[in-house]
Write a protein that holds these residues in place. Structure first.
Motif, short mmCIF file in Angstrom:
data_model
loop_
_atom_site.label_atom_id
_atom_site.label_comp_id
_atom_site.label_asym_id
_atom_site.label_seq_id
_atom_site.Cartn_x
_atom_site.Cartn_y
_atom_site.Cartn_z
N ASP A 204 5.69 7.01 -4.84
CA ASP A 204 4.58 6.08 -4.67
C ASP A 204 4.77 4.85 -5.54
OD1 ASP A 204 1.79 5.89 -3.36
OD2 ASP A 204 1.38 5.40 -5.45
N GLY A 205 5.27 5.04 -6.77
CA GLY A 205 5.53 3.89 -7.64
C GLY A 205 6.61 2.99 -7.08
N TYR A 206 7.64 3.59 -6.49
CA TYR A 206 8.72 2.80 -5.88
C TYR A 206 8.18 1.98 -4.72
CZ TYR A 206 13.34 1.85 -3.84
OH TYR A 206 14.47 1.24 -3.33
N LEU A 207 7.34 2.58 -3.88
CA LEU A 207 6.74 1.85 -2.76
C LEU A 207 5.84 0.74 -3.27
CD1 LEU A 207 5.82 4.86 -0.43
CD2 LEU A 207 7.74 3.27 -0.17
N SER A 208 5.14 1.01 -4.35
CA SER A 208 4.27 -0.02 -4.94
C SER A 208 5.09 -1.20 -5.45
CB SER A 208 3.44 0.59 -6.07
OG SER A 208 2.51 -0.34 -6.56
N LEU A 209 6.28 -0.91 -6.01
CA LEU A 209 7.16 -2.00 -6.44
C LEU A 209 7.58 -2.86 -5.26
CD1 LEU A 209 9.54 -0.41 -9.11
CD2 LEU A 209 7.83 -2.20 -9.47
N GLN B 231 5.92 -3.32 -2.57
CA GLN B 231 4.75 -4.10 -2.19
C GLN B 231 4.57 -5.31 -3.11
OE1 GLN B 231 1.12 -2.44 -3.38
NE2 GLN B 231 -0.18 -3.88 -2.28
N LEU B 232 4.70 -5.08 -4.41
CA LEU B 232 4.55 -6.18 -5.37
C LEU B 232 5.65 -7.22 -5.18
CD1 LEU B 232 3.62 -4.15 -8.59
CD2 LEU B 232 2.11 -5.62 -7.23
N ASP B 233 6.87 -6.77 -4.86
CA ASP B 233 7.96 -7.73 -4.57
C ASP B 233 7.60 -8.59 -3.37
OD1 ASP B 233 9.47 -6.73 -6.65
OD2 ASP B 233 10.70 -5.43 -5.38
N GLU B 234 7.03 -7.96 -2.35
CA GLU B 234 6.66 -8.70 -1.14
C GLU B 234 5.53 -9.69 -1.45
OE1 GLU B 234 4.94 -7.57 3.29
OE2 GLU B 234 6.38 -6.22 2.34
N ILE C 45 4.70 -5.84 -12.12
CA ILE C 45 6.02 -5.29 -11.78
C ILE C 45 6.70 -4.72 -13.02
CG2 ILE C 45 8.37 -5.93 -11.05
CD1 ILE C 45 7.04 -7.90 -9.07
N ALA C 46 6.69 -5.48 -14.11
CA ALA C 46 7.33 -5.02 -15.34
C ALA C 46 6.65 -3.75 -15.87
CB ALA C 46 7.28 -6.12 -16.40
N SER C 47 5.32 -3.71 -15.82
CA SER C 47 4.58 -2.54 -16.29
C SER C 47 4.91 -1.31 -15.47
CB SER C 47 3.08 -2.83 -16.25
OG SER C 47 2.33 -1.70 -16.65
N LEU C 48 4.98 -1.47 -14.15
CA LEU C 48 5.28 -0.34 -13.28
C LEU C 48 6.73 0.11 -13.45
CD1 LEU C 48 4.39 1.64 -11.18
CD2 LEU C 48 4.69 -0.11 -9.41
N GLU C 49 7.64 -0.82 -13.64
CA GLU C 49 9.03 -0.46 -13.91
C GLU C 49 9.14 0.35 -15.20
OE1 GLU C 49 11.96 -3.78 -11.89
OE2 GLU C 49 10.95 -4.31 -13.76
N TYR D 299 1.91 -0.86 2.44
CA TYR D 299 2.10 0.07 1.32
C TYR D 299 1.27 1.34 1.51
CZ TYR D 299 0.69 2.23 -3.04
OH TYR D 299 0.36 3.15 -3.99
N GLN D 300 0.00 1.18 1.88
CA GLN D 300 -0.87 2.34 2.08
C GLN D 300 -0.33 3.25 3.18
OE1 GLN D 300 -4.92 0.98 2.66
NE2 GLN D 300 -4.79 -0.40 0.91
#
Length: 476
Positions: free
Chosen positions: A177-182, A184-187, A241-245, A448-449
């Motif tokens: 889920d975190g990878y998918l969220s990344l 999404q944030l990239d997009e 993005i940095a926080s999630l990474e 993403y959802q």
């Protein structure tokens, strides 16, 4: 007499006493649980996405690598594995009383009229008395107390294994889920950068028109506000993005840093078909349900232990050895050898209600575990059904949001064409931009959802249930 020669004596004594064994307490039976024939939101089918290993569900290479790294290095998982091993050893400890326990002892002393702590008359001679003894003790499990205790320990061990599997699925959910969220944030970051470029051009044109006394303050201030709002989103997204990474790095057991990623949300979400299977399957596939059932099994066994405590403990003790007044003669056994066997019975008479209270407590513990198990089943059924319905509806949402983005894009292109031919001012273009970019951000969120629902469904169905924990950790 050697210690191992005592075993036939014990066997004979048990037979002579006419002792037979039984097991008190109810044998375990899984509670009858009402499950529907099909999940709400899906047709019943024998096939299930949970039958697939995780690397055949999430086919993105970077995501697979991140999951493998997590299973290899996550410290919470390593701690859980150690706890599973501890529970496995407790099975041996609980089972040990079923077998005879052998021990040995020896002593030697030197003194005048003295032998092993006692004064005796040896004619005022200085001697070196010695003794060697071996013994076996065995508590007979006539009422099944030890066997029920072992049953409980085995169930707790299996529950710990299911706890490990539940943690592994939880890690899979967090990482995927975190990878998918990344993604999404990239997009979204890409959308924001495009919007900044577009709003910058709008602001430049409006400002030039105002300086040429063609435009007005309203157009310029509107373009400037849109540009500033878009710019403000960029550092915010970069921070997220940095926080999630960093979070994903910590889960993977490494120092904070970049997370390699590729692909897009749509391709990951649609990489595999998702039959849900039959609701009754999750009773044997979800680790949290299996864990609760093993805890229920352990509680059931402890009822038998509590009942067995009412009855006496019967044990046999056998000993054999040799003694001599001089240590030099031990090897030749020139003095007396001896052996003996002693049955003993100990049992409760009055313990202030402890036994009755223990039985009631064990039965209450069983009822609590039973209700906990049944509620876990209901929660699992609800979770799967909600995810199936959510995925179906999110697919419809994505279709409509795609249509909305296409329509806004057409509107912006039409406004640009009208501006170029002099049929309208650039304010129409700005208005179309302010509709398009938020719609693109919303589409990214819906994608993403929808992709995340694949992760939720795989975990909710007990994905990879047919693999061992080691196979799941090793990956392909």
């Amino acid at each position: 007499m050697k210690a191992h020669n005592i075993c036939p004596i014990i066997t004979f004594a048990v037979s002579a006493l006419g002792l037979t064994s039984c097991m008190f307490g109810p044998d375990y039976k899984r509670p009858d649980t009402d499950v529907p024939a099909a999940f709400r939101g899906a047709f019943a089918t024998d096939a299930s996405i949970a039958d697939l290993p995780w690397w055949k569900v999430f086919k993105n290479k970077e995501l697979q690598n991140l999951l493998s790294e997590t299973y290899a290095n996550n410290h919470d998982l390593r701690s859980m594995i150690a706890n599973v091993e501890k529970a496995r050893q407790y099975v041996t400890i609980a089972n040990a009383p079923l077998f005879p326990w052998a021990n040995y002892g020896a002593n030697v002393s030197k003194g005048q009229n003295y032998n092993s702590g006692s004064i005796y008359n040896s004619g005022n001679m200085t001697t070196n008395p010695a003794a060697i003894q071996a013994g076996i003790s065995w508590e007979l499990d006539l009422w099944g107390k030890t066997r029920r205790s072992t049953e409980a320990a085995v169930a707790e061990y299996l529950a710990s294994e299911e706890g490990q599997r539940a943690l592994m699925l939880s890690l899979l959910s967090q990482v995927a889920d975190g990878y998918l969220s990344l993604l999404q944030l990239d997009e979204q970051l890409s959308i924001m950068k495009d919007s900044v470029s577009s709003y910058t051009e709008s602001y430049r044109l409006f400002k030039e028109q105002m300086q040429g006394e063609v435009g007005d303050v309203l157009q310029v201030s509107s373009a400037e506000a849109a540009l500033s709002a878009a710019k403000a989103q960029i550092p915010l997204l970069e921070s997220q993005i940095a926080s999630l990474e960093n979070t994903l790095s910590a889960i993977a057991g490494r120092v904070p840093g970049k997370i390699s990623r590729s692909g897009d949300l749509v391709s990951i979400a649609n990489a595999v078909k998702i039959p849900a299977g039959i609701p009754a399957q999750i009773l044997n596939r979800r680790p949290d349900i299996r864990q609760k059932e093993q805890m229920l099994r352990a509680a059931n066994a402890r009822v038998g232990v509590a009942i067995a405590n009412y009855f006496p403990s019967i044990s046999l003790t056998a000993a054999a050895g040799t003694a001599t007044s001089d240590l030099r003669n031990v090897a030749y056994r020139t003095r007396g050898n001896g052996w003996g066997i002693t049955p003993s019975v100990t049992g409760p008479i009055f313990q202030g209600g402890t036994l009755r209270a223990s039985e009631k407590a064990a039965k209450a513990d069983y009822e609590a575990a039973k209700n906990d198990y049944e509620q876990t089943v209901l929660n699992a059924l609800a979770e799967v059904s909600s995810t199936l319905v959510s995925r179906t509806k999110l697919n419809e949402v994505n279709i409509q949001q795609d249509n909305a983005v296409k329509a806004y894009l057409t509107s912006m292109n039409a406004a640009m064409d009208r501006y170029k031919t002099g049929l309208s001012d650039y304010f129409e273009v700005l208005y179309a931009q302010q509709n398009l970019f938020p719609a693109q951000v919303s589409r990214s969120q819906y994608r993403y959802q929808y992709a995340s629902s694949l992760v939720k469904l795989y975990v909710a169905l007990g994905g990879g249930w047919n693999m061992t924990n080691q196979q799941m950790m090793k990956g392909k």
